[in-house]
Design an enzyme around this catalytic site. Sequence first.
Site, mmCIF file in Angstrom:
data_model
loop_
_atom_site.group_PDB
_atom_site.id
_atom_site.type_symbol
_atom_site.label_atom_id
_atom_site.label_comp_id
_atom_site.label_asym_id
_atom_site.label_seq_id
_atom_site.Cartn_x
_atom_site.Cartn_y
_atom_site.Cartn_z
ATOM 1 N N HIS A 1 -2.764 5.430 0.513
ATOM 2 C CA HIS A 1 -1.326 5.958 0.714
ATOM 3 C C HIS A 1 -1.356 7.246 -0.262
ATOM 4 O O HIS A 1 -1.725 7.236 -1.421
ATOM 5 C CB HIS A 1 -0.538 5.139 0.160
ATOM 6 C CG HIS A 1 0.154 3.833 1.135
ATOM 7 N ND1 HIS A 1 0.821 2.955 0.849
ATOM 8 C CD2 HIS A 1 -0.633 3.518 2.157
ATOM 9 C CE1 HIS A 1 0.715 1.890 1.709
ATOM 10 N NE2 HIS A 1 -0.018 2.207 2.628
ATOM 11 N N ASP B 1 10.039 0.869 5.274
ATOM 12 C CA ASP B 1 8.340 0.438 5.548
ATOM 13 C C ASP B 1 8.609 -0.968 5.599
ATOM 14 O O ASP B 1 8.370 -1.749 4.860
ATOM 15 C CB ASP B 1 7.500 0.897 4.338
ATOM 16 C CG ASP B 1 6.037 0.633 4.727
ATOM 17 O OD1 ASP B 1 5.739 -0.123 5.855
ATOM 18 O OD2 ASP B 1 5.340 0.756 3.580
ATOM 19 N N HIS C 1 -8.329 -0.896 2.151
ATOM 20 C CA HIS C 1 -6.957 -0.404 1.791
ATOM 21 C C HIS C 1 -7.140 -0.190 0.338
ATOM 22 O O HIS C 1 -7.165 -1.173 -0.475
ATOM 23 C CB HIS C 1 -5.808 -1.405 2.112
ATOM 24 C CG HIS C 1 -4.542 -0.505 2.422
ATOM 25 N ND1 HIS C 1 -4.076 0.123 1.381
ATOM 26 C CD2 HIS C 1 -3.781 -0.313 3.361
ATOM 27 C CE1 HIS C 1 -3.034 0.780 1.829
ATOM 28 N NE2 HIS C 1 -2.750 0.395 3.099
ATOM 29 N N ASP D 1 -0.109 5.060 11.041
ATOM 30 C CA ASP D 1 0.639 3.628 10.910
ATOM 31 C C ASP D 1 1.643 3.621 11.906
ATOM 32 O O ASP D 1 2.587 4.489 11.998
ATOM 33 C CB ASP D 1 0.896 3.240 9.629
ATOM 34 C CG ASP D 1 1.582 1.628 9.450
ATOM 35 O OD1 ASP D 1 2.576 1.513 10.144
ATOM 36 O OD2 ASP D 1 1.051 0.894 8.517
ATOM 37 N N GLU E 1 -1.430 -5.208 10.448
ATOM 38 C CA GLU E 1 -0.828 -5.406 8.929
ATOM 39 C C GLU E 1 0.529 -6.165 9.119
ATOM 40 O O GLU E 1 1.590 -6.047 8.339
ATOM 41 C CB GLU E 1 -0.575 -4.185 8.120
ATOM 42 C CG GLU E 1 -1.876 -3.481 7.729
ATOM 43 C CD GLU E 1 -1.394 -2.242 7.288
ATOM 44 O OE1 GLU E 1 -0.470 -1.464 7.550
ATOM 45 O OE2 GLU E 1 -2.129 -1.895 6.088
ATOM 46 N N HIS F 1 7.393 -3.792 8.220
ATOM 47 C CA HIS F 1 6.428 -4.233 9.192
ATOM 48 C C HIS F 1 7.048 -5.710 9.843
ATOM 49 O O HIS F 1 7.505 -6.469 9.257
ATOM 50 C CB HIS F 1 5.171 -4.528 8.790
ATOM 51 C CG HIS F 1 4.470 -3.484 7.993
ATOM 52 N ND1 HIS F 1 3.130 -3.602 7.500
ATOM 53 C CD2 HIS F 1 4.826 -2.170 7.700
ATOM 54 C CE1 HIS F 1 2.661 -2.472 7.093
ATOM 55 N NE2 HIS F 1 3.773 -1.724 7.067
ATOM 56 N N GLU G 1 -3.188 7.899 4.997
ATOM 57 C CA GLU G 1 -2.265 7.227 5.868
ATOM 58 C C GLU G 1 -0.941 7.823 5.875
ATOM 59 O O GLU G 1 -0.378 8.337 4.772
ATOM 60 C CB GLU G 1 -2.156 5.770 5.447
ATOM 61 C CG GLU G 1 -1.056 5.030 6.081
ATOM 62 C CD GLU G 1 -1.352 3.535 5.785
ATOM 63 O OE1 GLU G 1 -2.137 2.991 5.138
ATOM 64 O OE2 GLU G 1 -0.332 2.779 6.512
HETATM 65 ZN ZN LIG Z 1 3.410 -0.451 5.603
HETATM 66 ZN ZN LIG Z 2 -0.429 0.844 7.052
#
Ligand SMILES: [Zn+2]
Ligand SMILES: [Zn+2]
Length: 339
Positions: free
Chosen positions: A109, A228, A69, A178, A260, A230, A144
Amino acid sequence: MKFGAHVGMAGGVSNSIKNCMDIGGNSFALFLKSPRRWESPPYSKEEIETFHNLCKEYNYNPRTDILPHGSYFINLANPDQEKELKAYDSFLDDLKRCELLNIGLYNFHPGSDLGSDHTTALKKLASNINKAIKETNFVKIVIENMAGHGNLIGSDLNDIKFVIDLIEDKSRVGVCIDTCHSFAAGYDLRTEETYKEFWDKFDEIIGRKYLASVHLNDSKAPIGANRDLHAKLGYGFLGLETFRLIANDENLQNIPIVLETPVDKGNESEYGDEIKLLEWLIGKSKDDSEFKEKSAKLSKLGESERKDQLAKYEKKVTKKRKSENDILSALKKNNKKSK
Ligand SMILES: [Zn+2]
Ligand SMILES: [Zn+2]
């Protein structure tokens, strides 16, 4: 299925391999250097050798099973040229690190237009990717999709399509979907029908062949909230059904599917539990009583957090609506005056 997680690399990148073994992952993500600093010392010869040896010993194919990443602050679409160049240097350094480790995929990203013209920003991003491809040999650059607040690139699948269309060597570019970001950007994945619709849309806009990996996260915020955030699998607004669909999706075989999700104090053994959960979901039908029980149990655990986030979202929507109404009534008043 290549289920895995984003694991730590403290003490050297080769430690990530053992960390992945410990959680029973078939694939994994890692940072190639400190994600908080622009520059890091190069890898030592020994470190690179250890990485190669451990991959062989533990049977990870670095070309297909490892998805590093990129640093979060890399913005190849930055309208400020000096900052764009700095981002590019860090990006290229990451790609070169991948190739030293024989890693075949690199996820990042796509950045932000920072308020500048969106199409110009997309073109800038594409031209930097083209340049980086020419300066490296084999690593595939994986874009992503994003949760989509404000000026971010990639919350709309059409952004990613636009960029891929401009890439000269299309064998060197791919996409990482994602689940949390997709949902937050407004794409539903909660039922068999909407899940299929999403992938049909992906195929229609971008093309299935570009799918290189999946990031697996539930979402603390509701659909379309553009947040965003998670959540652990089954705790969020997506729910365990989404992950049952993924675990049984033949189209997702042989690509890294990387967790993640939040873990308590960096305790990666929690990833091991989630990988076991995913493997348990293989072959389960949506009417299976054990599945329903598990799904309800996990949903209960995430209930209070979902409630909080929903309240925040509703407050934001109400505020937005109010300010829109205020503008509207001010316009009306002005209109009357001019008449
Ligand atoms: Zn994220
Ligand atoms: Zn991600």
